[in-house]
Design a protein around this motif. Structure first.
Motif, mmCIF file in Angstrom:
data_model
loop_
_atom_site.group_PDB
_atom_site.id
_atom_site.type_symbol
_atom_site.label_atom_id
_atom_site.label_comp_id
_atom_site.label_asym_id
_atom_site.label_seq_id
_atom_site.Cartn_x
_atom_site.Cartn_y
_atom_site.Cartn_z
ATOM 1 N N PHE A 119 0.805 -1.215 0.000
ATOM 2 C CA PHE A 119 0.000 0.000 0.000
ATOM 3 C C PHE A 119 0.843 1.272 0.000
ATOM 4 C CE2 PHE A 119 -3.316 -2.768 2.109
ATOM 5 C CZ PHE A 119 -4.140 -2.814 0.998
ATOM 6 N N GLY A 120 2.153 1.136 0.175
ATOM 7 C CA GLY A 120 3.018 2.302 0.169
ATOM 8 C C GLY A 120 3.004 3.071 1.474
ATOM 9 N N VAL A 121 2.682 2.399 2.587
ATOM 10 C CA VAL A 121 2.683 3.027 3.901
ATOM 11 C C VAL A 121 3.460 2.135 4.856
ATOM 12 C CG1 VAL A 121 0.443 4.153 3.513
ATOM 13 C CG2 VAL A 121 0.519 1.903 4.605
ATOM 14 N N SER A 122 3.656 2.615 6.076
ATOM 15 C CA SER A 122 4.342 1.785 7.062
ATOM 16 C C SER A 122 3.396 0.686 7.530
ATOM 17 C CB SER A 122 4.782 2.624 8.262
ATOM 18 O OG SER A 122 3.677 2.914 9.085
ATOM 19 N N ALA A 123 3.926 -0.216 8.326
ATOM 20 C CA ALA A 123 3.109 -1.323 8.826
ATOM 21 C C ALA A 123 2.085 -0.869 9.849
ATOM 22 C CB ALA A 123 4.018 -2.398 9.443
ATOM 23 N N THR A 124 2.302 0.308 10.453
ATOM 24 C CA THR A 124 1.443 0.737 11.559
ATOM 25 C C THR A 124 -0.025 0.873 11.188
ATOM 26 O OG1 THR A 124 3.295 1.860 12.625
ATOM 27 C CG2 THR A 124 1.081 2.505 13.318
ATOM 28 N N PRO A 125 -0.414 1.643 10.156
ATOM 29 C CA PRO A 125 -1.847 1.745 9.851
ATOM 30 C C PRO A 125 -2.440 0.422 9.378
ATOM 31 C CG PRO A 125 -0.544 2.783 8.122
ATOM 32 C CD PRO A 125 0.391 2.483 9.244
ATOM 33 N N VAL A 126 -1.626 -0.412 8.733
ATOM 34 C CA VAL A 126 -2.111 -1.722 8.299
ATOM 35 C C VAL A 126 -2.381 -2.591 9.523
ATOM 36 C CG1 VAL A 126 -1.591 -3.797 6.971
ATOM 37 C CG2 VAL A 126 -0.860 -1.565 6.129
ATOM 38 N N ARG A 127 -1.446 -2.560 10.468
ATOM 39 C CA ARG A 127 -1.621 -3.358 11.689
ATOM 40 C C ARG A 127 -2.864 -2.899 12.451
ATOM 41 N NH1 ARG A 127 2.973 -2.491 13.489
ATOM 42 N NH2 ARG A 127 3.999 -4.341 12.641
ATOM 43 N N GLU A 128 -3.070 -1.585 12.529
ATOM 44 C CA GLU A 128 -4.247 -1.066 13.218
ATOM 45 C C GLU A 128 -5.530 -1.493 12.518
ATOM 46 O OE1 GLU A 128 -3.384 3.068 13.157
ATOM 47 O OE2 GLU A 128 -2.127 3.018 14.958
ATOM 48 N N ALA A 129 -5.512 -1.488 11.180
ATOM 49 C CA ALA A 129 -6.688 -1.917 10.425
ATOM 50 C C ALA A 129 -6.951 -3.401 10.646
ATOM 51 C CB ALA A 129 -6.485 -1.625 8.938
ATOM 52 N N MET A 130 -5.885 -4.202 10.648
ATOM 53 C CA MET A 130 -6.050 -5.635 10.873
ATOM 54 C C MET A 130 -6.547 -5.925 12.293
ATOM 55 S SD MET A 130 -5.647 -7.544 8.312
ATOM 56 C CE MET A 130 -4.647 -8.777 7.520
ATOM 57 N N GLN A 131 -6.102 -5.115 13.247
ATOM 58 C CA GLN A 131 -6.577 -5.299 14.614
ATOM 59 C C GLN A 131 -8.070 -4.997 14.712
ATOM 60 O OE1 GLN A 131 -3.794 -2.737 16.633
ATOM 61 N NE2 GLN A 131 -2.330 -4.397 17.017
ATOM 62 N N GLN A 132 -8.537 -4.035 13.917
ATOM 63 C CA GLN A 132 -9.972 -3.761 13.880
ATOM 64 C C GLN A 132 -10.724 -4.949 13.287
ATOM 65 O OE1 GLN A 132 -11.911 -1.377 15.095
ATOM 66 N NE2 GLN A 132 -13.700 -2.443 14.257
ATOM 67 N N LEU A 133 -10.159 -5.532 12.230
ATOM 68 C CA LEU A 133 -10.782 -6.719 11.641
ATOM 69 C C LEU A 133 -10.782 -7.883 12.640
ATOM 70 C CD1 LEU A 133 -9.391 -6.730 7.980
ATOM 71 C CD2 LEU A 133 -11.684 -6.093 8.767
ATOM 72 N N ALA A 134 -9.752 -7.929 13.497
ATOM 73 C CA ALA A 134 -9.705 -8.978 14.524
ATOM 74 C C ALA A 134 -10.829 -8.775 15.536
ATOM 75 C CB ALA A 134 -8.344 -8.974 15.217
ATOM 76 N N LEU A 135 -11.091 -7.517 15.891
ATOM 77 C CA LEU A 135 -12.188 -7.220 16.810
ATOM 78 C C LEU A 135 -13.529 -7.621 16.203
ATOM 79 C CD1 LEU A 135 -11.146 -3.707 18.188
ATOM 80 C CD2 LEU A 135 -11.082 -5.899 19.400
ATOM 81 N N GLU A 136 -13.635 -7.493 14.894
ATOM 82 C CA GLU A 136 -14.874 -7.843 14.206
ATOM 83 C C GLU A 136 -14.990 -9.349 13.972
ATOM 84 O OE1 GLU A 136 -14.895 -5.552 10.631
ATOM 85 O OE2 GLU A 136 -14.925 -3.631 11.686
ATOM 86 N N GLY A 137 -13.906 -10.080 14.230
ATOM 87 C CA GLY A 137 -13.939 -11.525 14.064
ATOM 88 C C GLY A 137 -13.546 -12.016 12.690
ATOM 89 N N ALA A 138 -13.050 -11.120 11.831
ATOM 90 C CA ALA A 138 -12.691 -11.516 10.473
ATOM 91 C C ALA A 138 -11.330 -12.191 10.413
ATOM 92 C CB ALA A 138 -12.699 -10.304 9.550
ATOM 93 N N VAL A 139 -10.405 -11.765 11.279
ATOM 94 C CA VAL A 139 -9.071 -12.348 11.312
ATOM 95 C C VAL A 139 -8.696 -12.627 12.756
ATOM 96 C CG1 VAL A 139 -8.368 -11.090 9.231
ATOM 97 C CG2 VAL A 139 -7.878 -10.112 11.486
ATOM 98 N N GLU A 140 -7.628 -13.384 12.928
ATOM 99 C CA GLU A 140 -7.127 -13.666 14.268
ATOM 100 C C GLU A 140 -5.614 -13.435 14.281
ATOM 101 O OE1 GLU A 140 -8.284 -17.664 14.963
ATOM 102 O OE2 GLU A 140 -6.948 -18.525 13.444
ATOM 103 N N VAL A 141 -5.109 -13.006 15.405
ATOM 104 C CA VAL A 141 -3.679 -12.723 15.546
ATOM 105 C C VAL A 141 -2.902 -14.034 15.628
ATOM 106 C CG1 VAL A 141 -1.899 -11.642 16.966
ATOM 107 C CG2 VAL A 141 -4.152 -10.554 16.729
ATOM 108 N N VAL A 142 -1.828 -14.111 14.838
ATOM 109 C CA VAL A 142 -0.937 -15.271 14.875
ATOM 110 C C VAL A 142 0.411 -14.783 15.400
ATOM 111 C CG1 VAL A 142 0.177 -17.101 13.557
ATOM 112 C CG2 VAL A 142 -2.088 -16.281 12.881
ATOM 113 N N PRO A 143 0.773 -15.119 16.639
ATOM 114 C CA PRO A 143 2.037 -14.651 17.209
ATOM 115 C C PRO A 143 3.220 -14.945 16.299
ATOM 116 C CG PRO A 143 0.710 -15.719 18.892
ATOM 117 C CD PRO A 143 0.023 -15.980 17.573
ATOM 118 N N ASN A 144 4.095 -13.958 16.165
ATOM 119 C CA ASN A 144 5.324 -14.060 15.377
ATOM 120 C C ASN A 144 5.101 -14.127 13.869
ATOM 121 O OD1 ASN A 144 6.897 -14.162 17.754
ATOM 122 N ND2 ASN A 144 6.531 -16.353 17.919
ATOM 123 N N ARG A 145 3.865 -13.957 13.406
ATOM 124 C CA ARG A 145 3.628 -14.070 11.969
ATOM 125 C C ARG A 145 2.745 -12.969 11.409
ATOM 126 N NH1 ARG A 145 2.114 -19.503 9.893
ATOM 127 N NH2 ARG A 145 2.644 -18.410 7.975
#
Length: 286
Positions: A119-145
Protein backbone atom coordinates in the motif's frame (compact mmCIF):
# COMPACT_ATOMS: atom_id res chain seq x y z
CA UNK A 1 -24.72 -9.72 -0.76
CA UNK A 2 -21.24 -9.86 -1.89
CA UNK A 3 -16.43 -7.78 -3.18
CA UNK A 4 -11.05 -5.80 -4.98
CA UNK A 5 -6.33 -5.80 -6.02
CA UNK A 6 -2.68 -7.59 -6.02
CA UNK A 7 -0.92 -8.35 -2.92
CA UNK A 8 1.46 -11.08 -1.91
CA UNK A 9 2.14 -12.64 1.45
CA UNK A 10 3.14 -16.06 2.69
CA UNK A 11 1.05 -18.32 4.82
CA UNK A 12 1.87 -20.99 7.33
CA UNK A 13 3.05 -23.38 4.64
CA UNK A 14 5.24 -20.83 2.92
CA UNK A 15 3.17 -20.88 -0.29
CA UNK A 16 2.31 -17.66 -2.06
CA UNK A 17 -0.97 -16.07 -1.01
CA UNK A 18 -3.62 -14.92 -3.48
CA UNK A 19 -3.10 -11.43 -4.92
CA UNK A 20 -5.17 -8.55 -3.62
CA UNK A 21 -6.14 -5.76 -5.97
CA UNK A 22 -5.78 -2.30 -4.48
CA UNK A 23 -7.54 -0.22 -7.12
CA UNK A 24 -10.04 0.93 -4.54
CA UNK A 25 -7.34 2.42 -2.29
CA UNK A 26 -7.28 6.20 -2.37
CA UNK A 27 -4.33 7.46 -0.32
CA UNK A 28 -3.61 11.13 -1.14
CA UNK A 29 0.02 11.77 -1.99
CA UNK A 30 0.48 14.37 0.75
CA UNK A 31 -1.07 12.09 3.34
CA UNK A 32 1.27 9.26 2.34
CA UNK A 33 4.31 11.56 2.45
CA UNK A 34 3.39 12.99 5.83
CA UNK A 35 2.68 9.55 7.20
CA UNK A 36 5.96 8.11 5.96
CA UNK A 37 7.85 11.11 7.35
CA UNK A 38 6.26 10.60 10.78
CA UNK A 39 7.05 6.92 10.71
CA UNK A 40 10.64 7.39 9.53
CA UNK A 41 11.88 8.18 13.01
CA UNK A 42 10.61 4.88 14.36
CA UNK A 43 11.15 2.77 11.27
CA UNK A 44 14.50 1.39 12.31
CA UNK A 45 13.29 0.58 15.80
CA UNK A 46 10.19 -1.04 14.40
CA UNK A 47 12.19 -3.19 11.99
CA UNK A 48 14.48 -4.34 14.79
CA UNK A 49 11.59 -5.21 17.07
CA UNK A 50 9.11 -6.48 14.46
CA UNK A 51 9.99 -10.15 14.91
CA UNK A 52 9.74 -9.84 18.67
CA UNK A 53 7.40 -7.13 19.88
CA UNK A 54 5.27 -7.13 16.74
CA UNK A 55 5.65 -10.83 16.10
CA UNK A 56 5.96 -10.67 12.32
CA UNK A 57 8.73 -12.31 10.32
CA UNK A 58 9.20 -10.88 6.86
CA UNK A 59 12.63 -12.10 5.79
CA UNK A 60 11.18 -14.89 3.64
CA UNK A 61 8.66 -12.69 1.87
CA UNK A 62 9.67 -11.30 -1.56
CA UNK A 63 9.68 -7.53 -2.20
CA UNK A 64 6.48 -6.22 -3.74
CA UNK A 65 6.24 -3.18 -6.05
CA UNK A 66 4.28 -0.17 -4.86
CA UNK A 67 0.76 0.16 -6.24
CA UNK A 68 -0.37 3.00 -8.43
CA UNK A 69 -2.02 5.53 -6.17
CA UNK A 70 -4.24 8.41 -7.24
CA UNK A 71 -3.01 11.80 -6.15
CA UNK A 72 -5.25 14.50 -4.78
CA UNK A 73 -4.88 18.25 -4.32
CA UNK A 74 -3.28 18.87 -0.91
CA UNK A 75 -5.56 20.17 1.82
CA UNK A 76 -3.72 23.13 3.32
CA UNK A 77 -5.62 22.95 6.59
CA UNK A 78 -5.18 19.22 7.07
CA UNK A 79 -3.45 18.12 10.24
CA UNK A 80 -1.23 15.04 10.57
CA UNK A 81 -3.64 13.28 12.93
CA UNK A 82 -6.44 13.67 10.36
CA UNK A 83 -4.18 12.42 7.59
CA UNK A 84 -3.16 9.36 9.55
CA UNK A 85 -6.77 8.52 10.37
CA UNK A 86 -7.59 8.89 6.69
CA UNK A 87 -4.81 6.51 5.66
CA UNK A 88 -5.80 3.95 8.28
CA UNK A 89 -9.46 4.21 7.30
CA UNK A 90 -8.72 3.75 3.61
CA UNK A 91 -6.51 0.75 4.32
CA UNK A 92 -9.32 -0.75 6.43
CA UNK A 93 -11.80 -0.21 3.59
CA UNK A 94 -9.40 -1.82 1.11
CA UNK A 95 -8.83 -4.83 3.35
CA UNK A 96 -12.57 -5.24 3.91
CA UNK A 97 -13.13 -5.14 0.16
CA UNK A 98 -10.44 -7.75 -0.41
CA UNK A 99 -11.97 -9.90 2.32
CA UNK A 100 -15.46 -9.78 0.79
CA UNK A 101 -14.00 -10.44 -2.68
CA UNK A 102 -12.29 -13.56 -1.37
CA UNK A 103 -8.82 -12.17 -2.06
CA UNK A 104 -7.88 -12.47 1.61
CA UNK A 105 -8.07 -16.25 1.65
CA UNK A 106 -9.50 -18.12 4.66
CA UNK A 107 -6.71 -19.74 6.64
CA UNK A 108 -4.00 -17.60 5.00
CA UNK A 109 -1.63 -15.54 7.17
CA UNK A 110 -0.80 -11.96 6.15
CA UNK A 111 1.88 -9.79 7.75
CA UNK A 112 1.38 -6.07 8.30
CA UNK A 113 4.84 -5.08 6.95
CA UNK A 114 4.24 -6.81 3.61
CA UNK A 115 0.74 -5.36 3.29
CA UNK A 116 2.14 -1.96 4.20
CA UNK A 117 4.79 -2.28 1.50
CA UNK A 118 2.08 -3.02 -1.03
CA UNK A 119 0.00 0.00 0.00
CA UNK A 120 3.02 2.30 0.17
CA UNK A 121 2.68 3.03 3.90
CA UNK A 122 4.34 1.78 7.06
CA UNK A 123 3.11 -1.32 8.83
CA UNK A 124 1.44 0.74 11.56
CA UNK A 125 -1.85 1.75 9.85
CA UNK A 126 -2.11 -1.72 8.30
CA UNK A 127 -1.62 -3.36 11.69
CA UNK A 128 -4.25 -1.07 13.22
CA UNK A 129 -6.69 -1.92 10.43
CA UNK A 130 -6.05 -5.63 10.87
CA UNK A 131 -6.58 -5.30 14.61
CA UNK A 132 -9.97 -3.76 13.88
CA UNK A 133 -10.78 -6.72 11.64
CA UNK A 134 -9.71 -8.98 14.52
CA UNK A 135 -12.19 -7.22 16.81
CA UNK A 136 -14.87 -7.84 14.21
CA UNK A 137 -13.94 -11.53 14.06
CA UNK A 138 -12.69 -11.52 10.47
CA UNK A 139 -9.07 -12.35 11.31
CA UNK A 140 -7.13 -13.67 14.27
CA UNK A 141 -3.68 -12.72 15.55
CA UNK A 142 -0.94 -15.27 14.87
CA UNK A 143 2.04 -14.65 17.21
CA UNK A 144 5.32 -14.06 15.38
CA UNK A 145 3.63 -14.07 11.97
CA UNK A 146 0.75 -11.65 11.49
CA UNK A 147 -2.98 -12.16 10.98
CA UNK A 148 -4.86 -15.21 9.74
CA UNK A 149 -8.19 -14.92 7.94
CA UNK A 150 -10.75 -16.86 9.96
CA UNK A 151 -12.11 -20.07 8.45
CA UNK A 152 -15.90 -20.13 8.30
CA UNK A 153 -18.37 -22.77 7.16
CA UNK A 154 -21.89 -22.86 5.74
CA UNK A 155 -23.41 -23.53 9.16
CA UNK A 156 -22.18 -20.18 10.45
CA UNK A 157 -23.60 -18.46 7.39
CA UNK A 158 -26.99 -20.11 7.96
CA UNK A 159 -26.95 -19.07 11.62
CA UNK A 160 -26.21 -15.46 10.68
CA UNK A 161 -29.06 -15.47 8.15
CA UNK A 162 -31.44 -16.83 10.80
CA UNK A 163 -30.46 -14.16 13.33
CA UNK A 164 -30.78 -11.40 10.73
CA UNK A 165 -34.24 -12.63 9.79
CA UNK A 166 -35.34 -12.66 13.46
CA UNK A 167 -34.19 -9.05 13.82
CA UNK A 168 -35.14 -7.51 10.51
CA UNK A 169 -38.36 -9.20 9.37
CA UNK A 170 -40.54 -7.92 12.28
CA UNK A 171 -39.07 -4.44 11.93
CA UNK A 172 -39.69 -4.29 8.17
CA UNK A 173 -43.28 -5.50 8.65
CA UNK A 174 -43.89 -2.82 11.26
CA UNK A 175 -42.39 -0.17 9.00
CA UNK A 176 -44.59 -1.36 6.13
CA UNK A 177 -47.64 -0.32 8.16
CA UNK A 178 -46.39 3.09 9.20
CA UNK A 179 -43.90 4.56 6.70
CA UNK A 180 -45.50 6.66 3.93
CA UNK A 181 -44.89 5.82 0.28
CA UNK A 182 -42.78 8.95 -0.26
CA UNK A 183 -40.18 7.74 2.23
CA UNK A 184 -39.82 4.41 0.45
CA UNK A 185 -39.34 6.27 -2.83
CA UNK A 186 -36.26 7.92 -1.32
CA UNK A 187 -34.63 4.49 -1.01
CA UNK A 188 -35.07 3.59 -4.68
CA UNK A 189 -31.70 5.11 -5.76
CA UNK A 190 -29.97 2.74 -3.31
CA UNK A 191 -31.78 -0.27 -4.76
CA UNK A 192 -30.97 0.88 -8.29
CA UNK A 193 -27.29 1.33 -7.39
CA UNK A 194 -27.25 -2.27 -6.14
CA UNK A 195 -28.87 -3.40 -9.39
CA UNK A 196 -26.16 -1.66 -11.42
CA UNK A 197 -23.40 -3.26 -9.34
CA UNK A 198 -25.05 -6.65 -9.77
CA UNK A 199 -25.33 -6.15 -13.53
CA UNK A 200 -21.61 -5.35 -13.65
CA UNK A 201 -20.91 -8.55 -11.69
CA UNK A 202 -18.85 -6.69 -9.07
CA UNK A 203 -19.31 -8.57 -5.80
CA UNK A 204 -17.40 -6.02 -3.72
CA UNK A 205 -19.43 -3.05 -4.93
CA UNK A 206 -22.65 -5.01 -4.66
CA UNK A 207 -21.84 -5.93 -1.05
CA UNK A 208 -21.49 -2.24 -0.17
CA UNK A 209 -24.73 -1.31 -1.97
CA UNK A 210 -26.57 -4.21 -0.36
CA UNK A 211 -25.53 -3.15 3.14
CA UNK A 212 -26.44 0.47 2.38
CA UNK A 213 -29.94 -0.55 1.26
CA UNK A 214 -30.67 -2.67 4.35
CA UNK A 215 -29.12 -0.01 6.59
CA UNK A 216 -31.42 2.66 5.14
CA UNK A 217 -34.53 0.54 5.68
CA UNK A 218 -33.72 -0.26 9.30
CA UNK A 219 -32.72 3.35 10.01
CA UNK A 220 -36.38 4.30 9.49
CA UNK A 221 -37.15 2.46 12.74
CA UNK A 222 -35.14 5.05 14.68
CA UNK A 223 -33.25 2.42 16.69
CA UNK A 224 -29.51 3.03 16.35
CA UNK A 225 -28.57 -0.08 18.32
CA UNK A 226 -30.64 -2.26 16.02
CA UNK A 227 -29.02 -0.72 12.95
CA UNK A 228 -25.52 -1.23 14.35
CA UNK A 229 -26.10 -4.87 15.32
CA UNK A 230 -27.81 -5.72 12.03
CA UNK A 231 -25.03 -4.04 10.03
CA UNK A 232 -22.38 -6.04 11.89
CA UNK A 233 -24.23 -9.30 11.24
CA UNK A 234 -24.68 -8.35 7.59
CA UNK A 235 -20.97 -7.63 7.13
CA UNK A 236 -20.01 -10.93 8.76
CA UNK A 237 -22.40 -12.78 6.46
CA UNK A 238 -20.42 -11.47 3.48
CA UNK A 239 -17.07 -12.94 4.51
CA UNK A 240 -15.70 -15.85 2.43
CA UNK A 241 -16.40 -19.45 3.35
CA UNK A 242 -14.17 -22.53 3.47
CA UNK A 243 -15.60 -25.45 1.55
CA UNK A 244 -18.75 -23.46 0.89
CA UNK A 245 -20.62 -22.92 -2.36
CA UNK A 246 -19.01 -21.23 -5.34
CA UNK A 247 -19.15 -17.43 -4.87
CA UNK A 248 -22.32 -16.01 -6.33
CA UNK A 249 -22.02 -14.84 -9.89
CA UNK A 250 -23.63 -12.07 -11.87
CA UNK A 251 -26.97 -13.86 -12.30
CA UNK A 252 -27.29 -14.50 -8.55
CA UNK A 253 -26.45 -10.90 -7.73
CA UNK A 254 -29.00 -9.61 -10.23
CA UNK A 255 -31.71 -11.85 -8.75
CA UNK A 256 -30.83 -10.58 -5.28
CA UNK A 257 -30.95 -6.95 -6.44
CA UNK A 258 -34.31 -7.55 -8.13
CA UNK A 259 -35.70 -8.59 -4.73
CA UNK A 260 -34.72 -5.17 -3.37
CA UNK A 261 -36.76 -3.41 -6.05
CA UNK A 262 -39.71 -5.77 -5.61
CA UNK A 263 -39.61 -5.22 -1.86
CA UNK A 264 -39.71 -1.45 -2.33
CA UNK A 265 -42.74 -1.81 -4.60
CA UNK A 266 -44.54 -3.91 -1.99
CA UNK A 267 -43.62 -1.50 0.81
CA UNK A 268 -44.86 1.46 -1.20
CA UNK A 269 -48.16 -0.29 -1.81
CA UNK A 270 -48.33 -1.43 1.85
CA UNK A 271 -48.88 -4.97 0.58
CA UNK A 272 -48.05 -6.74 3.86
CA UNK A 273 -48.32 -10.36 2.61
CA UNK A 274 -45.98 -9.55 -0.29
CA UNK A 275 -43.57 -7.73 2.03
CA UNK A 276 -43.43 -10.67 4.43
CA UNK A 277 -42.91 -13.19 1.63
CA UNK A 278 -40.21 -11.14 -0.10
CA UNK A 279 -38.20 -10.31 3.01
CA UNK A 280 -38.23 -13.94 4.21
CA UNK A 281 -37.17 -15.21 0.79
CA UNK A 282 -34.42 -12.60 0.70
CA UNK A 283 -32.84 -13.91 3.90
CA UNK A 284 -33.33 -17.51 2.82
CA UNK A 285 -31.21 -16.74 -0.25
CA UNK A 286 -28.42 -15.09 1.75
Amino acid sequence: MEQAGSLGARGSTGSAAPDIRTASVRVPAQARAAHVERERGVASDESRSASGARGEHTHSEPPIPHPRVETARPMETARPVVQRASVRGQILDALRTALVAGELAPGQVYSAPVLGERFGVSATPVREAMQQLALEGAVEVVPNRGFRVVRRGTRELAELAEIRALLEVPVVLRLARTVPAARWAELRPLAEAAARAASAGCRATYAECDRAFHHAILALAGNDQLVQIADDLHRRAQWPLVGGPVPRGRADLMADAAEHLALLDALTAQDLPAVQSLVREHFADC
